[in-house]
Design a protein around this motif. Sequence first.
Motif, short mmCIF file in Angstrom:
data_model
loop_
_atom_site.label_atom_id
_atom_site.label_comp_id
_atom_site.label_asym_id
_atom_site.label_seq_id
_atom_site.Cartn_x
_atom_site.Cartn_y
_atom_site.Cartn_z
N THR A 1 -1.04 10.03 -1.94
CA THR A 1 -0.05 9.13 -2.51
C THR A 1 -0.72 8.23 -3.54
O THR A 1 -1.93 8.20 -3.69
CB THR A 1 0.61 8.28 -1.41
N VAL A 2 0.11 7.50 -4.27
CA VAL A 2 -0.36 6.74 -5.43
C VAL A 2 -1.32 5.63 -4.99
O VAL A 2 -1.33 5.19 -3.84
CB VAL A 2 0.81 6.13 -6.22
N HIS A 3 -2.10 5.18 -5.94
CA HIS A 3 -3.01 4.05 -5.73
C HIS A 3 -2.51 2.88 -6.57
O HIS A 3 -2.60 2.90 -7.79
CB HIS A 3 -4.43 4.42 -6.14
N SER B 1 0.85 -1.19 0.00
CA SER B 1 0.00 0.00 0.00
C SER B 1 0.88 1.23 0.00
O SER B 1 2.04 1.19 0.45
CB SER B 1 -0.91 0.02 1.24
N SER B 2 0.34 2.34 -0.48
CA SER B 2 0.95 3.64 -0.20
C SER B 2 0.34 4.17 1.09
O SER B 2 -0.71 3.69 1.55
CB SER B 2 0.75 4.62 -1.35
N THR B 3 0.97 5.17 1.68
CA THR B 3 0.58 5.60 3.02
C THR B 3 -0.70 6.42 3.05
O THR B 3 -1.47 6.34 4.02
CB THR B 3 1.70 6.43 3.66
N HIS B 4 -0.96 7.22 2.02
CA HIS B 4 -2.11 8.13 2.01
C HIS B 4 -2.82 8.04 0.67
O HIS B 4 -3.02 9.04 -0.02
CB HIS B 4 -1.65 9.56 2.29
N ASP B 5 -3.19 6.84 0.29
CA ASP B 5 -3.78 6.52 -1.02
C ASP B 5 -4.90 7.51 -1.38
O ASP B 5 -5.94 7.57 -0.73
CB ASP B 5 -4.32 5.10 -0.96
N TYR B 6 -4.66 8.28 -2.47
CA TYR B 6 -5.63 9.31 -2.85
C TYR B 6 -6.98 8.73 -3.25
O TYR B 6 -8.03 9.31 -2.95
CB TYR B 6 -5.07 10.17 -4.00
#
Length: 408
Positions: free
Chosen positions: A353-355, A287-292
């Motif tokens: 962050t990226v999805h 996962s990314s940390t702050h998935d948009y």
Amino acid sequence: MARDTGADRHPQAKKLASDVGSLVENLIGNVIEHRHEAQVLQPAEKPQAYVWYQVPLRDGLSGDGSEYHLYLRKGSLNRLCVFLSGGGVAWNEFTAARPVNGARTASGEPNFYWNNLRPFTQIMNINVGITQNDRQNPFYDWNFLVIPYTTGDFHVGDRDFPYTDVTGKPAVLHFHGAKNVRAALAMGKHYFPEAQKLLLAGDSAGAFAVPAHAGEIADEWYPDCRDITLFSDSGQLLTPDWKRIARDVWGAPRKIWAPLNTRNITLDWYRSLLSTHPGRFRLLYASSTHDYLLSTFYNDMTNRVYKTDAAVRDAYFRQLKTMVKGLVRLDPSFSFFINSWENPLFTKAQRGTVHTAVRQPYFYVENHAKPGTLEGRRCVSGVTMAQWLHDAADGNCYDVGTGLLEEG
């Protein structure tokens, strides 16, 4: 709670963006259709190595009722990657009425899931990331079965769902995900009857589906394969309504909805899988940390607002830290790839962050996030997802980027 759709803000600008989005989608689709679309594999034809094919499925059906096919590519090794594609989710009449298209995406209107396999969607399925067809890809010599996603049901639904579309006309969303997966696996078994190694991977909606289908794939389709890796890339979306959605909206079978007893559908499905198949799988999560995108979906599910902001993304980050701890409690052998890559400029309307990364160019980008410090766990830096995943499939498991979870 009233829903904020953004429909009344800057209508002329949104109309222009919508028109441009439709034009771009059509242009890209036409290019793919006439020059680069994977060729159809005929019934009597044997696939050539290192060539992507479309394989129409007679028993497959897309969400809007149109045709459905899988993608297939033969390598040189007796190793198989079954990939469950992502593409959003629908959980009620409002979301069912708003499938993804170029116009809706460009104008910032709510758009929740892909509902067909028009040529444009091919760029989401093959020739990128893990499906890239060149020697840079450490999985280049593997066989591939890519199961596209066009049904909005995390690949598990089995009912026809009536709704009213945005023009006021009655319509039906075919939650046909479970049947599509079975039809694809049956076709895949025909071309790849055995596998010395099996990687079951999925991104986004497909990431949720990995634990939902892993037991059946291991027991029914490849029971002789003793080397199976599971990989979920970006499968976190919390709501207390998952059981009702899976049972009453998607029409999923009981074995799918019965284990859903918490807000975290992924944890529930992994918990159920590992209770019946302890020690059967190698387990990976990314996962990314702050998935948009997932933070946007979470905000819509929770607050009926289709956008993300700093507070929503911080909530997602806290949930991710809890999620990783929960997966480790289920099985300490879980390995993780956590990144904080910023969402690129062209989507800054949805910051964060990226999805997903597994079917993105990010698959080949080194992750230099600081290693985690949890005692007893191996964590490294400067490794690509491609290398991390290939190492894990060969039994060399470690974490990447988990130090990011110790921040904040």
